[in-house]
Design a protein around this motif. Structure first.
Motif, PDB file in Angstrom:
ATOM      1  N   LEU A 119     -29.999  89.489 -20.141  1.00 15.05           N
ATOM      2  CA  LEU A 119     -31.368  89.529 -20.184  1.00 15.05           C
ATOM      3  C   LEU A 119     -31.869  90.632 -19.106  1.00 15.05           C
ATOM      4  CD1 LEU A 119     -32.096  85.596 -19.120  1.00 15.05           C
ATOM      5  CD2 LEU A 119     -32.270  86.798 -21.298  1.00 15.05           C
ATOM      6  N   LEU A 120     -30.906  91.249 -18.395  1.00 14.92           N
ATOM      7  CA  LEU A 120     -31.251  92.466 -17.581  1.00 14.92           C
ATOM      8  C   LEU A 120     -30.768  93.742 -18.259  1.00 14.92           C
ATOM      9  CD1 LEU A 120     -30.368  91.344 -13.940  1.00 14.92           C
ATOM     10  CD2 LEU A 120     -32.405  91.070 -15.169  1.00 14.92           C
ATOM     11  N   GLY A 121     -30.389  93.534 -19.645  1.00 15.95           N
ATOM     12  CA  GLY A 121     -29.738  94.732 -20.052  1.00 15.95           C
ATOM     13  C   GLY A 121     -28.650  95.524 -19.187  1.00 15.95           C
ATOM     14  N   LYS A 122     -28.446  96.759 -19.456  1.00 19.43           N
ATOM     15  CA  LYS A 122     -27.419  97.496 -18.824  1.00 19.43           C
ATOM     16  C   LYS A 122     -27.574  97.496 -17.321  1.00 19.43           C
ATOM     17  CE  LYS A 122     -25.346 102.094 -18.021  1.00 19.43           C
ATOM     18  NZ  LYS A 122     -25.485 103.551 -18.544  1.00 19.43           N
ATOM     19  N   ILE A 123     -26.794  97.051 -16.487  1.00 18.89           N
ATOM     20  CA  ILE A 123     -26.979  96.865 -15.068  1.00 18.89           C
ATOM     21  C   ILE A 123     -26.831  98.216 -14.282  1.00 18.89           C
ATOM     22  CG2 ILE A 123     -26.465  96.037 -12.844  1.00 18.89           C
ATOM     23  CD1 ILE A 123     -27.459  93.991 -15.065  1.00 18.89           C
ATOM     24  N   TYR A 124     -27.882  98.637 -13.698  1.00 15.98           N
ATOM     25  CA  TYR A 124     -27.840 100.107 -12.924  1.00 15.98           C
ATOM     26  C   TYR A 124     -27.406  99.857 -11.524  1.00 15.98           C
ATOM     27  CZ  TYR A 124     -30.945 101.460 -16.758  1.00 15.98           C
ATOM     28  OH  TYR A 124     -31.577 101.934 -17.942  1.00 15.98           O
ATOM     29  N   SER A 125     -27.681  98.772 -10.688  1.00 15.06           N
ATOM     30  CA  SER A 125     -27.378  98.867  -9.407  1.00 15.06           C
ATOM     31  C   SER A 125     -27.537  97.274  -8.941  1.00 15.06           C
ATOM     32  CB  SER A 125     -28.300  99.862  -8.540  1.00 15.06           C
ATOM     33  OG  SER A 125     -30.001  99.406  -8.512  1.00 15.06           O
ATOM     34  N   ALA A 126     -27.045  97.201  -7.510  1.00 12.79           N
ATOM     35  CA  ALA A 126     -27.156  95.991  -6.963  1.00 12.79           C
ATOM     36  C   ALA A 126     -27.289  96.191  -5.525  1.00 12.79           C
ATOM     37  CB  ALA A 126     -26.245  94.904  -7.458  1.00 12.79           C
ATOM     38  N   ARG A 127     -27.962  95.382  -4.797  1.00  7.52           N
ATOM     39  CA  ARG A 127     -27.364  95.197  -3.268  1.00  7.52           C
ATOM     40  C   ARG A 127     -27.385  93.943  -2.810  1.00  7.52           C
ATOM     41  NH1 ARG A 127     -33.380  97.573  -1.012  1.00  7.52           N
ATOM     42  NH2 ARG A 127     -34.758  95.865  -2.114  1.00  7.52           N
TER      43      ARG A 127
END
Length: 298
Positions: A119-127
């Motif tokens: 649902l979020l597509g390619k994941i770029y970043s997370a914190r």
């Protein structure tokens, strides 16, 4: 084994399935050492002892074909300790399961489904942020306020959450800042991954209201957790990106309930005992990342 805070929680969940309690100092324990407990009286053990005692206890239990749930973190003194423990568990056909109860937190489970469903597509970043107000408790504990402090204590939780959500991510793990505001050991650490997936984490014993949040950003949208059920209410917000830019479509789910993770994890442990499959490989990855951080902070 171990009748501290975690041990009492585990004992309450296991309830009438508990056949013996062990603690070297607590007077209400039936035994002082695991060796005193008759081997034919139990099938599995819940090990909730300080870190330094774990490897010896786990080796004893596995050598006697007992399944084990051990509180996190599971860290070896030497590089090969955990691999040897894994080999022992496989040889004896016994389960060695390291407990990370946040894997059973409803919104963390839901976040994983959001990611896995694309649902979020390619994941770029997370914190991630994980904080509590236990600095003074840790300072007053002779075994907690030592070493790298909050890093193995709460940092291991965030590393396992990353492992649960994304798998063993690539890249080095680096500390951005480490503080000793009140304690001899670190009571606040900020760290992150230098790799394809941008990950930033903060752990703190100086968050006077216990707090957890996670923000995951991807090509198609983002997802955000605020708070855990035990501190509730806990919310999960999923935002769908509007192209080329604009206010996203948003859905929020809120949970207000007692902490379900301890009971869910105990049931999961009992199921795993039927077809023993240890999760020590997770511990090996977590230990490697904690060692990277520790070496940089030394």
């Amino acid at each position: 084994m171990g009748l501290g805070i975690q041990g009492r929680k585990r004992q309450a969940i296991a309830a009438n399935e508990v056949v013996a309690t062990v603690d070297t100092v607590q007077p209400q324990a039936q035994y002082k050492t695991i060796e005193e407990v008759p081997l034919d009286s139990y099938d599995a053990a819940l090990v909730c002892t300080p870190d330094g005692a774990k490897l010896r206890i786990l080796s004893y239990l596995l050598e006697h074909d007992k399944h084990v749930l051990v509180e996190k973190p599971l860290i070896g003194e030497n590089p090969d300790d955990l691999s040897q423990l894994d080999a022992l568990a496989r040889q004896r056909g016994a389960l060695c399961y390291t407990a990370y109860n946040h894997r059973f937190e409803p919104h963390i489970v839901n976040l994983k489904k959001v990611i896995d469903d694309g649902l979020l597509g390619k994941i770029y970043s997370a914190r991630f942020f994980y904080g509590n107000g236990t600095a003074r408790d840790a300072r007053n504990s002779p075994w907690r306020d030592r070493g790298f402090g909050v890093l193995p204590d709460l940092g291991s939780h965030l590393l396992d959450t990353i492992l649960f959500l994304f798998g063993p991510v690539e890249g080095s793990c680096r500390p951005w800042r480490a503080d000793r505001f009140e304690n001899r050991a670190f009571d606040r650490v900020i760290f992150g991954f230098h790799g394809p997936l941008a990950l930033d984490c903060e752990v703190s014993m100086l968050s006077w209201r216990n707090t957890f949040y996670a923000d995951v950003y991807g090509e198609l949208g983002s997802a955000h957790i605020f708070c855990l059920c035990k501190w509730g209410p806990s919310t999960l917000t999923v935002r769908k990106r509007v192209f080329p830019s604009g206010y996203p479509q948003e859905e929020t789910a809120t949970l207000e309930c007692a902490d379900p993770t301890w009971a869910l994890e105990y049931q999961h442990f009992k199921q795993l005992c039927q077809t023993p499959e240890s999760n020590i490989q997770n511990d090996i990855w977590i230990q490697a990342k904690l060692q990277e951080l520790s070496m940089a902070l030394s």
